[in-house]
Design an enzyme around this catalytic site. Sequence first.
Site, PDB file in Angstrom:
ATOM      1  N   ARG A 113       0.621  -1.049   0.196  1.00  0.00           N
ATOM      2  CA  ARG A 113      -0.235  -0.270  -0.121  1.00  0.00           C
ATOM      3  C   ARG A 113       1.334   0.933  -0.469  1.00  0.00           C
ATOM      4  O   ARG A 113       1.300   1.212   0.683  1.00  0.00           O
ATOM      5  CB  ARG A 113      -1.132   0.258   0.877  1.00  0.00           C
ATOM      6  CG  ARG A 113      -2.152   0.705   1.635  1.00  0.00           C
ATOM      7  CD  ARG A 113      -2.433   0.688   0.431  1.00  0.00           C
ATOM      8  NE  ARG A 113      -4.287   1.864   0.940  1.00  0.00           N
ATOM      9  CZ  ARG A 113      -4.716   1.935   0.025  1.00  0.00           C
ATOM     10  NH1 ARG A 113      -5.207   2.187  -1.136  1.00  0.00           N
ATOM     11  NH2 ARG A 113      -6.259   2.993   0.218  1.00  0.00           N
ATOM     12  N   THR A 391     -10.276   0.276  -9.515  1.00  0.00           N
ATOM     13  CA  THR A 391      -9.237  -0.808  -9.439  1.00  0.00           C
ATOM     14  C   THR A 391      -8.512  -1.743 -10.132  1.00  0.00           C
ATOM     15  O   THR A 391      -9.886  -1.831 -11.082  1.00  0.00           O
ATOM     16  CB  THR A 391      -9.350  -1.026  -7.692  1.00  0.00           C
ATOM     17  OG1 THR A 391      -9.381   0.215  -6.786  1.00  0.00           O
ATOM     18  CG2 THR A 391      -8.921  -1.794  -6.795  1.00  0.00           C
ATOM     19  N   THR A 409      -3.694  -0.583  -7.550  1.00  0.00           N
ATOM     20  CA  THR A 409      -4.825   0.316  -7.862  1.00  0.00           C
ATOM     21  C   THR A 409      -4.032   1.552  -8.051  1.00  0.00           C
ATOM     22  O   THR A 409      -2.989   1.566  -6.983  1.00  0.00           O
ATOM     23  CB  THR A 409      -5.947   0.585  -6.808  1.00  0.00           C
ATOM     24  OG1 THR A 409      -7.022   1.395  -7.312  1.00  0.00           O
ATOM     25  CG2 THR A 409      -5.948   0.821  -5.201  1.00  0.00           C
ATOM     26  N   SER A 462      -7.586   1.246   3.430  1.00  0.00           N
ATOM     27  CA  SER A 462      -8.186   0.625   1.949  1.00  0.00           C
ATOM     28  C   SER A 462      -9.151   0.030   1.815  1.00  0.00           C
ATOM     29  O   SER A 462      -9.584  -1.320   3.646  1.00  0.00           O
ATOM     30  CB  SER A 462      -7.366  -0.210   0.416  1.00  0.00           C
ATOM     31  OG  SER A 462      -7.406  -0.877   0.002  1.00  0.00           O
ATOM     32  N   GLY A 483     -13.528  -1.426  -6.962  1.00  0.00           N
ATOM     33  CA  GLY A 483     -15.163  -0.729  -6.431  1.00  0.00           C
ATOM     34  C   GLY A 483     -14.635   0.286  -5.490  1.00  0.00           C
ATOM     35  O   GLY A 483     -16.178   0.207  -4.759  1.00  0.00           O
ATOM     36  N   GLY A 484     -13.187   0.628  -5.388  1.00  0.00           N
ATOM     37  CA  GLY A 484     -13.722   1.615  -3.881  1.00  0.00           C
ATOM     38  C   GLY A 484     -14.350   0.614  -2.708  1.00  0.00           C
ATOM     39  O   GLY A 484     -14.081  -0.767  -2.429  1.00  0.00           O
TER      40      GLY A 484
HETATM   41  O1  DON Z   1      -8.260   0.627  -1.555  1.00  0.00           O
HETATM   42  C1  DON Z   1      -9.097   0.761  -1.421  1.00  0.00           C
HETATM   43  O2  DON Z   1      -9.715   0.858  -0.719  1.00  0.00           O
HETATM   44  C2  DON Z   1      -8.989   2.211  -2.605  1.00  0.00           C
HETATM   45  N1  DON Z   1      -8.427   3.397  -3.267  1.00  0.00           N
HETATM   46  C3  DON Z   1      -9.653   1.639  -4.109  1.00  0.00           C
HETATM   47  C4  DON Z   1     -10.142   2.688  -5.155  1.00  0.00           C
HETATM   48  C5  DON Z   1     -11.282   1.318  -6.262  1.00  0.00           C
HETATM   49  O3  DON Z   1     -11.449   0.247  -6.341  1.00  0.00           O
HETATM   50  C6  DON Z   1     -11.772   2.885  -7.643  1.00  0.00           C
HETATM   51  N2  DON Z   1     -12.545   1.818  -8.393  1.00  0.00           N
HETATM   52  N3  DON Z   1     -13.304   1.078  -7.756  1.00  0.00           N
END
Ligand code: DON
Length: 596
Positions: A113, A391, A409, A462, A483-484
């Site tokens: 990370r 991501t 990501t 994350s 997907g955040g």
């Molecule tokens: O690490 C995380 O949770 C976020 N930076 C992930 C971002 C993400 O999945 C964006 N895409 N959909």
Amino acid sequence: MRLYWLAVVALCAAAIAPPPAFAQRAARPAATPRVEFGGTGAVPARRGIVVSVSSFASDIGAATLARGGNAVDAAVATAFALAVTHPSAGNIGGGGFMVVRMASGEATTFDFREKAPLSATPTMFQTADGAIAYALTDSGWLSPGVPGTVHGMESAHARLGKLPWRSLVLPAAQLAAQGFPLSRALAADLNEQLLTTFAPFPSSMAAYGRRDGRAWRAGDRLRLPDLARTLRAIADSGARAFYTGWIADSLVQQMRDHGGAITARDLAEYRAVERAPLRGTYLGNDIIAMGPPSSGGVVLIETLNQLEALSAERFARGTPEFLHLRIEAARRAYLDRARYIGDPDFATVPLERLLSTQYADSLARSIDPARASRSVSLASDLDIATEPMETTHFSVVDAEGNAVSQTYTLEGGYGSGIVVRGTGFLLNNEMGDFNKKAGYTSTRGDIGTAPNLIAPGKRMLSSMTPVILARDDQLLLVTGSPGGRTIPNTVIDVVLGVTAFRQPVRAAVDAPRIHHQWLPDVTQFEVGAISTAAQFSLAEMGHLLRQRPAQSQGDAHSIWYDARTKTAYGAHDRRSPDGKASAAAVRRRAPASGKR
Ligand code: DON
């Protein structure tokens, strides 16, 4: 209506004993039966398989397996290839997590990370009057964290890889130099970025623009010569070439010129960390997951623990009874994510308690079988104001049954939008994953709790949830998703499909998904996940529901493994148009000896 009878019975019983659903934990059989024909609809492979968002990257990974590489070698080669062919998220300027389970049963994780630069402060994303300056975290020079991918790949390879490092990075360098044909989706995406994200940055326009200034079309060849040079340097000299030397110098110079925060010291001191995986079980399946600074493993295990305590698997998947328990369990796990999780090197995370079945039992007891809880009232101690697929995940299994689950990501699509001059690589905008204002937690989803406030050298929280399941000491499933904050829920739905609902991996990946993240207090669902009748029942119970387009949550490239026949079955997520499950071909020549 049946639900209300259940509720009445449950409420009467509650005075003298735990609710009936909960009381069944001890009586439940230790394990559900195995999935039969789990490979239906998926790509079978006896010599290993790589499933990713990009056919070029999957093919490079599978070729690595065919050359005698193991799952870690193939993961490293795939990760570097994705930095070329899937520039919105594949990266060397970002970070992520790798979960590994060797066929011997040994399991470990690599945390690469990004970190906050040493000059970072808790208020760096606030204006003078204390408002959050979202624009600063979305893009531009303060948004990147110190990148971790290159050191992460080197650490994983040094510990567990077999083939020479150079041979894993060179295919990506060659692909960048020779170029590759753009798919319709990538051509359209790049055209959009050239008008938006890349527009303020001449180096980004130069790297990703067409030479004649016209729009990209499907089939055009994208060549990335600067990125090829950078990858060749990494192939020749390892992570050192990235964190010190001309690549680092260029990054630091640009940061200096534009008021950015990353210094030569930040880069030189970056180290990936090998961490013990989180462990849990669900219906007799062992879960091997990523721990903090990812919240994914905790949310996954805590949710599944509650569902097991409630014997939720006795209900069919689309029923209001199941969906209610599924939503309530996620609501509670996501609250704990907000309350407790941050970089374990900076914050004490009460992992033992959060992952314990006793704790899950107490949460399960707090679920009213007939009424939705209100997220805000579950967290009276927090001061609450009212108020995308960028991501990438890939899964690898080799011929021996070693497995890698990797999610990494740049945070937003194409990260900060900044291509470092002369190096061809994009920098992340991961600083936005920190809590930006102490004490500010909003119903929109801002979180202001202490464990994830910004501090120098700290890793941001994350949601990435790379996970591996095993059963009876044998590999069973490799999955994860972008997907955040939806990521843990996407992974939970795939895991539930394969375990509780005994679906083949193809069906489990295809199945429409749901998402509840504590706040905002609303359940999002893909078309088809909740029938109209079930929507009425859930609404009556007090759930707020919001339908999202079909096939719009996550991108879970997954592998199911049949230990009896030693066959891996890959299912790429059809939500992304360019994905592929690439089976390794028959081995053509003996592996090169030695790693360097
Ligand atoms: O690490 C995380 O949770 C976020 N930076 C992930 C971002 C993400 O999945 C964006 N895409 N959909």
